[in-house]
Design a protein around this motif. Structure first.
Motif, PDB file in Angstrom:
ATOM      1  N   LYS A   8       0.819  -1.222   0.000  1.00  0.00           N
ATOM      2  CA  LYS A   8       0.000   0.000   0.000  1.00  0.00           C
ATOM      3  C   LYS A   8       0.850   1.269   0.000  1.00  0.00           C
ATOM      4  O   LYS A   8       0.489   2.273  -0.596  1.00  0.00           O
ATOM      5  N   ARG A  11       5.592   3.868  -3.482  1.00  0.00           N
ATOM      6  CA  ARG A  11       5.293   4.749  -4.616  1.00  0.00           C
ATOM      7  C   ARG A  11       6.561   4.862  -5.458  1.00  0.00           C
ATOM      8  O   ARG A  11       7.652   4.687  -4.950  1.00  0.00           O
ATOM      9  N   ARG A 155      -0.753   7.272  -6.762  1.00  0.00           N
ATOM     10  CA  ARG A 155      -1.435   7.296  -8.062  1.00  0.00           C
ATOM     11  C   ARG A 155      -2.721   6.482  -7.947  1.00  0.00           C
ATOM     12  O   ARG A 155      -2.792   5.540  -7.172  1.00  0.00           O
ATOM     13  N   SER A 156      -3.704   6.860  -8.747  1.00  0.00           N
ATOM     14  CA  SER A 156      -4.996   6.163  -8.646  1.00  0.00           C
ATOM     15  C   SER A 156      -4.892   4.752  -9.232  1.00  0.00           C
ATOM     16  O   SER A 156      -4.005   4.456 -10.034  1.00  0.00           O
ATOM     17  N   ARG A 157      -5.787   3.914  -8.818  1.00  0.00           N
ATOM     18  CA  ARG A 157      -5.866   2.551  -9.336  1.00  0.00           C
ATOM     19  C   ARG A 157      -7.304   2.258  -9.731  1.00  0.00           C
ATOM     20  O   ARG A 157      -8.240   2.819  -9.157  1.00  0.00           O
ATOM     21  N   LYS A 158      -7.489   1.362 -10.695  1.00  0.00           N
ATOM     22  CA  LYS A 158      -8.830   0.896 -11.037  1.00  0.00           C
ATOM     23  C   LYS A 158      -9.447   0.226  -9.821  1.00  0.00           C
ATOM     24  O   LYS A 158      -8.722  -0.281  -8.948  1.00  0.00           O
TER      25      LYS A 158
END
Ligand SMILES: Cc1cc2nc3c(=O)[nH]c(=O)nc-3n(C[C@H](O)[C@H](O)[C@H](O)COP(=O)(O)O)c2cc1C
Length: 170
Positions: A8, A11, A155-158
Motif C-alpha cells: 500500500k 510509490r 497514483r490512482s488505481r482501477k
C-alpha cells in the motif's frame, strides 16, 4: 512492516536525497531478489549495483534522458543471464522471473525507507554496452535507489470491480 503495508505504501520516487545508501541495506534489497521464486528455480539473474557517478549518468542517458536516475545514489539493474527458455504457456521465462525478483526488491527497499522507481523506458543495447552485459543476457529493468527527497502522492488505481471477476472472464 507487513507485506500489505509495503504494497500500500510504496510509490515511484523520482527525487532523492544526496545521502549514501548503507551497504547492509543494499545487501538486504539484493537478498530479496535472491530469495524470490523463479520458474524451475532457475535463478538465471544478475543484479548490478551502480554507484559510479559517470556510469549512472550514462544509464540516465540510455533511459531516454530521465535525469533523476543519474541523481540517485545507487542505480540497480536487473539482468537475465539467459533469455531462450519459454514456459509451456508460451511466455518467456526470463521476463517473468526478473519482474518478480525486481518487484520483491523494490518492496524490500520501501520497507527499509528507500525509494525506487521501476524504469522500463531505456535503450537496452546502450545499457548493455555501458555495463558490459553479454549479448546473450537481457536487461529487464532499472531502478534508482535512495532516500526520497520529497513526499510522493499515491497514483490512482482501477477498482476491484473493474479488474477482477468470478469464475469466468467478464
Ligand atoms: C514496467 C514498468 C515500467 C516503468 N517505466 C517507467 C519509466 O521508464 N520511467 C518512470 O519514471 N516511471 C516508470 N514506471 C513507473 C510507473 O509510471 C508507476 O509505477 C505508475 O505510474 C504507478 O505509480 P506508483 O509506482 O507511484 O504507484 C514504470 C513502471 C513499470 C511497472
Amino acid at each position: 512492516m507487513d507485506v500489505s503495508a509495503a504494497i500500500k505504501g510504496r510509490r515511484s520516487v523520482r527525487s532523492y536525497k544526496d545521502q549514501a545508501v548503507e551497504n547492509d541495506k543494499i545487501e538486504k534489497v539484493l537478498e530479496a531478489g535472491r530469495l524470490s521464486p523463479s520458474a524451475n528455480n532457475r535463478q538465471e539473474w544478475k543484479f548490478i549495483v551502480v554507484k559510479n557517478a559517470e556510469t549512472k549518468k550514462k544509464l540516465a542517458r540510455a533511459a531516454m534522458n530521465q535525469s533523476f536516475i543519474g541523481r540517485a545514489p545507487v542505480v540497480l539493474v536487473a539482468c537475465a543471464t539467459e533469455s531462450k527458455a519459454v514456459m509451456t504457456c508460451g511466455h518467456p521465462t526470463y521476463a517473468i522471473d526478473l519482474s518478480i525478483a525486481f518487484a520483491y526488491m523494490l518492496l524490500q527497499a520501501y520497507e527499509l525507507g528507500l525509494g525506487t522507481c521501476w524504469i522500463g523506458a531505456f535503450r537496452e543495447d546502450e545499457v548493455k554496452s555501458v555495463l558490459g552485459v553479454p549479448t546473450n543476457a537481457r536487461v529487464v529493468a532499472l531502478s534508482p535507489l535512495g532516500y526520497p527527497a520529497t513526499d510522493t502522492v499515491a497514483r490512482s488505481r482501477k477498482s476491484l470491480d473493474e479488474i477482477a471477476c468470478l469464475e469466468m472472464y467478464r
